[in-house]
Design a protein around this motif. Structure first.
Motif, PDB file in Angstrom:
ATOM      1  N   LYS A 162     134.496  55.281 -18.172  1.00  0.00           N
ATOM      2  CA  LYS A 162     134.165  54.472 -16.994  1.00  0.00           C
ATOM      3  C   LYS A 162     135.313  53.517 -16.702  1.00  0.00           C
ATOM      4  O   LYS A 162     135.811  52.842 -17.596  1.00  0.00           O
ATOM      5  CB  LYS A 162     132.892  53.664 -17.244  1.00  0.00           C
ATOM      6  N   VAL A 163     135.723  53.488 -15.434  1.00  0.00           N
ATOM      7  CA  VAL A 163     136.714  52.541 -14.954  1.00  0.00           C
ATOM      8  C   VAL A 163     135.947  51.546 -14.088  1.00  0.00           C
ATOM      9  O   VAL A 163     135.150  51.947 -13.237  1.00  0.00           O
ATOM     10  CB  VAL A 163     137.785  53.246 -14.091  1.00  0.00           C
ATOM     11  N   ALA A 164     136.186  50.258 -14.320  1.00  0.00           N
ATOM     12  CA  ALA A 164     135.466  49.253 -13.539  1.00  0.00           C
ATOM     13  C   ALA A 164     136.370  48.079 -13.194  1.00  0.00           C
ATOM     14  O   ALA A 164     137.266  47.729 -13.954  1.00  0.00           O
ATOM     15  CB  ALA A 164     134.252  48.761 -14.313  1.00  0.00           C
ATOM     16  N   MET A 165     136.096  47.488 -12.037  1.00  0.00           N
ATOM     17  CA  MET A 165     136.793  46.276 -11.610  1.00  0.00           C
ATOM     18  C   MET A 165     135.754  45.185 -11.406  1.00  0.00           C
ATOM     19  O   MET A 165     134.682  45.427 -10.839  1.00  0.00           O
ATOM     20  CB  MET A 165     137.577  46.525 -10.332  1.00  0.00           C
ATOM     21  N   ASN A 219     133.052  37.921 -13.092  1.00  0.00           N
ATOM     22  CA  ASN A 219     132.090  38.545 -14.018  1.00  0.00           C
ATOM     23  C   ASN A 219     131.117  39.511 -13.357  1.00  0.00           C
ATOM     24  O   ASN A 219     130.178  39.959 -13.988  1.00  0.00           O
ATOM     25  CB  ASN A 219     131.291  37.486 -14.790  1.00  0.00           C
ATOM     26  N   GLU A 220     131.314  39.841 -12.103  1.00  0.00           N
ATOM     27  CA  GLU A 220     130.427  40.776 -11.407  1.00  0.00           C
ATOM     28  C   GLU A 220     131.170  42.078 -11.143  1.00  0.00           C
ATOM     29  O   GLU A 220     132.275  42.070 -10.598  1.00  0.00           O
ATOM     30  CB  GLU A 220     129.965  40.166 -10.081  1.00  0.00           C
ATOM     31  N   GLU A 221     130.549  43.185 -11.534  1.00  0.00           N
ATOM     32  CA  GLU A 221     131.172  44.483 -11.293  1.00  0.00           C
ATOM     33  C   GLU A 221     131.214  44.760  -9.800  1.00  0.00           C
ATOM     34  O   GLU A 221     130.193  44.715  -9.123  1.00  0.00           O
ATOM     35  CB  GLU A 221     130.391  45.585 -12.007  1.00  0.00           C
ATOM     36  N   LYS A 222     132.404  45.038  -9.293  1.00  0.00           N
ATOM     37  CA  LYS A 222     132.602  45.292  -7.867  1.00  0.00           C
ATOM     38  C   LYS A 222     132.831  46.762  -7.550  1.00  0.00           C
ATOM     39  O   LYS A 222     132.546  47.206  -6.443  1.00  0.00           O
ATOM     40  CB  LYS A 222     133.795  44.482  -7.345  1.00  0.00           C
ATOM     41  N   MET A 223     133.379  47.499  -8.511  1.00  0.00           N
ATOM     42  CA  MET A 223     133.651  48.918  -8.303  1.00  0.00           C
ATOM     43  C   MET A 223     133.665  49.594  -9.660  1.00  0.00           C
ATOM     44  O   MET A 223     134.174  49.036 -10.632  1.00  0.00           O
ATOM     45  CB  MET A 223     135.003  49.099  -7.621  1.00  0.00           C
ATOM     46  N   ALA A 226     147.964  42.999 -10.453  1.00  0.00           N
ATOM     47  CA  ALA A 226     146.917  42.735  -9.466  1.00  0.00           C
ATOM     48  C   ALA A 226     146.051  43.981  -9.394  1.00  0.00           C
ATOM     49  O   ALA A 226     146.561  45.101  -9.386  1.00  0.00           O
ATOM     50  CB  ALA A 226     147.530  42.416  -8.109  1.00  0.00           C
ATOM     51  N   PHE A 227     144.736  43.791  -9.366  1.00  0.00           N
ATOM     52  CA  PHE A 227     143.777  44.900  -9.388  1.00  0.00           C
ATOM     53  C   PHE A 227     143.108  45.012  -8.016  1.00  0.00           C
ATOM     54  O   PHE A 227     142.319  44.152  -7.634  1.00  0.00           O
ATOM     55  CB  PHE A 227     142.720  44.665 -10.457  1.00  0.00           C
ATOM     56  N   LEU A 228     143.417  46.075  -7.280  1.00  0.00           N
ATOM     57  CA  LEU A 228     142.878  46.260  -5.935  1.00  0.00           C
ATOM     58  C   LEU A 228     141.961  47.476  -5.893  1.00  0.00           C
ATOM     59  O   LEU A 228     142.200  48.468  -6.590  1.00  0.00           O
ATOM     60  CB  LEU A 228     144.007  46.461  -4.928  1.00  0.00           C
ATOM     61  N   TYR A 229     140.937  47.385  -5.042  1.00  0.00           N
ATOM     62  CA  TYR A 229     139.994  48.487  -4.884  1.00  0.00           C
ATOM     63  C   TYR A 229     139.445  48.486  -3.460  1.00  0.00           C
ATOM     64  O   TYR A 229     139.483  47.460  -2.764  1.00  0.00           O
ATOM     65  CB  TYR A 229     138.838  48.371  -5.889  1.00  0.00           C
ATOM     66  N   ALA A 230     138.950  49.628  -3.035  1.00  0.00           N
ATOM     67  CA  ALA A 230     138.283  49.739  -1.740  1.00  0.00           C
ATOM     68  C   ALA A 230     136.846  49.259  -1.930  1.00  0.00           C
ATOM     69  O   ALA A 230     136.120  49.808  -2.763  1.00  0.00           O
ATOM     70  CB  ALA A 230     138.306  51.190  -1.265  1.00  0.00           C
ATOM     71  N   PRO A 231     136.424  48.238  -1.195  1.00  0.00           N
ATOM     72  CA  PRO A 231     135.110  47.654  -1.444  1.00  0.00           C
ATOM     73  C   PRO A 231     133.916  48.419  -0.878  1.00  0.00           C
ATOM     74  O   PRO A 231     132.778  48.134  -1.239  1.00  0.00           O
ATOM     75  CB  PRO A 231     135.221  46.270  -0.793  1.00  0.00           C
ATOM     76  N   ASP A 279     139.554  40.380 -10.735  1.00  0.00           N
ATOM     77  CA  ASP A 279     140.267  39.579 -11.736  1.00  0.00           C
ATOM     78  C   ASP A 279     140.264  40.254 -13.103  1.00  0.00           C
ATOM     79  O   ASP A 279     140.974  39.830 -14.001  1.00  0.00           O
ATOM     80  CB  ASP A 279     139.726  38.147 -11.823  1.00  0.00           C
ATOM     81  N   THR A 280     139.468  41.311 -13.243  1.00  0.00           N
ATOM     82  CA  THR A 280     139.406  42.038 -14.513  1.00  0.00           C
ATOM     83  C   THR A 280     139.326  43.531 -14.235  1.00  0.00           C
ATOM     84  O   THR A 280     138.575  43.972 -13.368  1.00  0.00           O
ATOM     85  CB  THR A 280     138.164  41.602 -15.332  1.00  0.00           C
ATOM     86  N   PHE A 281     140.099  44.290 -14.982  1.00  0.00           N
ATOM     87  CA  PHE A 281     140.098  45.749 -14.904  1.00  0.00           C
ATOM     88  C   PHE A 281     139.733  46.252 -16.292  1.00  0.00           C
ATOM     89  O   PHE A 281     140.350  45.840 -17.273  1.00  0.00           O
ATOM     90  CB  PHE A 281     141.491  46.235 -14.494  1.00  0.00           C
TER      91      PHE A 281
END
Length: 155
Positions: free
Chosen positions: A28-31, A35-39, A125-130, A146-148
């Motif tokens: 599992k990859v998560a961003m 402290n809230e999982e966004k992706m 920097a950790f970027l993702y499509a929201p 802020d966390t990968f």
């Protein structure tokens, strides 16, 4: 160790260097942001090494309807851990290169700024499509975590 922005270091489990002996089933990859999982995405980790699990053909679950082995048409420019080495973009899931202002993608770990969307005070920097599809990388549109984190499920 807490999985949040309070931990300012880089942690890599010994499992990564012993991948072939770990009987890994899923990855599992998560961003996270505050402290809230966004992706997050889950990949089939069976019969892989520490790089080959990160492949669009191995996606088991994804928030993106336009990405994966069944997405039609397949318009993926990059999908790899190594990413675009020259531009220092890792864990790079990119749909196309159309010039900085028009580059759509799903996820990237940026190691240095080149395009305006890559310029941050600190790296990586950790970027993702929201949403549920690729976005044009742009401040205010792209999600910034802020966390990968990468998690493995072993048999």
């Amino acid at each position: 160790m807490r999985l949040n922005a309070e931990f300012q270091g880089h942690f890599k489990s010994r499992v990564v260097n012993n991948w072939k002996n770990e009987a890994i089933v899923a990855v599992k990859v998560a961003m996270y942001k505050n402290n809230e999982e966004k992706m997050s995405m889950v990949f089939d980790g069976r019969n892989t090494d520490k790089f080959s699990w990160f492949n669009k053909s191995r996606i088991l679950s994804s928030p993106y309807k336009d990405l994966g082995p069944t997405a039609i048409p397949d318009r993926t420019k990059f999908f790899s851990i190594q990413g675009d080495v020259r531009r220092r973009r890792e864990f790079f899931m990119q749909q196309a290169y159309r010039g900085c202002a028009n580059d759509p993608g799903w996820m990237v770990v940026v190691q240095k700024g080149g395009c305006s969307w890559e310029k941050y005070p600190h790296y990586p920097a950790f970027l993702y499509a929201p949403g549920d599809q690729a976005v044009r990388w742009k401040k205010g549109v792209s999600g910034v975590a802020d966390t990968f984190a990468i998690f493995v499920l072993r048999n």
